[in-house]
Design a protein around this motif. Structure first.
Motif, PDB file in Angstrom:
ATOM      1  N   ARG A  13       0.966  -1.090   0.222  1.00 52.31           N
ATOM      2  CA  ARG A  13       0.360  -0.182  -0.058  1.00 52.31           C
ATOM      3  C   ARG A  13       0.934   1.242  -0.129  1.00 52.31           C
ATOM      4  N   ALA A  14       1.750   1.310   0.791  1.00 53.88           N
ATOM      5  CA  ALA A  14       2.616   2.408   0.636  1.00 53.88           C
ATOM      6  C   ALA A  14       3.543   2.650  -0.851  1.00 53.88           C
ATOM      7  N   CYS A  15       3.968   1.688  -1.279  1.00 55.16           N
ATOM      8  CA  CYS A  15       4.082   1.757  -2.519  1.00 55.16           C
ATOM      9  C   CYS A  15       3.285   2.233  -3.473  1.00 55.16           C
ATOM     10  N   LEU A  16       2.390   1.346  -3.557  1.00 57.79           N
ATOM     11  CA  LEU A  16       1.802   2.072  -4.281  1.00 57.79           C
ATOM     12  C   LEU A  16       1.074   3.567  -3.792  1.00 57.79           C
ATOM     13  N   MET A  17       0.769   3.476  -3.453  1.00 56.56           N
ATOM     14  CA  MET A  17       0.460   5.639  -2.904  1.00 56.56           C
ATOM     15  C   MET A  17       1.451   6.516  -2.962  1.00 56.56           C
ATOM     16  N   LYS A  18       2.549   6.589  -2.664  1.00 58.45           N
ATOM     17  CA  LYS A  18       4.551   6.747  -3.007  1.00 58.45           C
ATOM     18  C   LYS A  18       4.634   7.056  -5.018  1.00 58.45           C
ATOM     19  N   GLY A  31       9.706   7.405 -20.214  1.00 52.13           N
ATOM     20  CA  GLY A  31      11.075   8.045 -19.714  1.00 52.13           C
ATOM     21  C   GLY A  31      11.297   7.609 -18.123  1.00 52.13           C
ATOM     22  N   SER A  32      11.981   6.925 -17.948  1.00 50.67           N
ATOM     23  CA  SER A  32      12.176   6.371 -16.543  1.00 50.67           C
ATOM     24  C   SER A  32      12.089   7.013 -15.317  1.00 50.67           C
ATOM     25  N   THR A  33      11.739   6.332 -14.270  1.00 49.93           N
ATOM     26  CA  THR A  33      10.961   6.793 -13.395  1.00 49.93           C
ATOM     27  C   THR A  33      12.649   6.563 -12.190  1.00 49.93           C
ATOM     28  N   PRO A  34      12.733   6.791 -11.204  1.00 55.54           N
ATOM     29  CA  PRO A  34      13.749   6.986 -10.101  1.00 55.54           C
ATOM     30  C   PRO A  34      13.504   5.418  -9.704  1.00 55.54           C
ATOM     31  N   LEU A  35      12.366   4.504  -9.842  1.00 52.38           N
ATOM     32  CA  LEU A  35      12.579   2.833  -8.922  1.00 52.38           C
ATOM     33  C   LEU A  35      12.982   1.915 -10.407  1.00 52.38           C
ATOM     34  N   HIS A  36      12.610   2.714 -12.030  1.00 56.69           N
ATOM     35  CA  HIS A  36      13.935   1.724 -13.142  1.00 56.69           C
ATOM     36  C   HIS A  36      15.355   2.169 -12.772  1.00 56.69           C
TER      37      HIS A  36
END
Length: 136
Positions: A13-18, A31-36
């Motif tokens: 849930r925290a990951c989805l909200m963030k 584009g790329s995200t910080p998670l990529h």
């Protein structure tokens, strides 16, 4: 899937909200995200390499990106898991490289192919292609 876990559910849930559910498009379009970047840095550290590219599953992605990344298939060996998705098989075929398949989850067979290939001196580059999640 669908269950509630006291550790996993709040973390998901925290990951989805963030971070949200999806960029809504491929990296090539959105584009790329910080998670990529975090994923690729983690993979590099794990493999002890300076750079890598992670590619999400998708027929067009696999069948077109592999030839673009690998380029000229001359003196290239592509070692592919025998259970790789058809899109990877198609991308491998389009590269024009030598292809060897190894038995799924058989590290002894993979090691045998790698050893033979490296000892032969025939290949300037050797690629290992596996899926993260198999769609068999």
């Amino acid at each position: 899937f669908g269950g509630v876990d006291e550790m996993c559910t709040p973390a998901v849930r925290a990951c989805l909200m963030k971070d949200g559910v999806s960029t809504g498009s491929s990296r090539a379009e959105a584009g790329s995200t910080p998670l990529h970047e975090e994923l690729e840095e983690t993979v590099c550290r794990f493999l002890g390499k300076e750079a890598c590219v992670t590619i999400p599953m998708g027929f067009a992605t696999n069948s077109t990106v592999l030839p673009a990344i690998i380029g000229d298939g001359t003196e290239v060996l592509l070692i592919s898991d025998e259970l790789n998705h058809k899109s990877i098989v198609e991308g491998v075929r389009l590269c024009g490289a030598t292809v060897k398949a190894f038995s799924h989850n058989d590290m002894g067979h993979l090691e045998e192919i790698l050893k033979t290939a490296t000892e032969s001196g025939r290949y300037k580059r050797i690629w290992l292609l596996v899926e993260g999640i198999y769609s068999m």
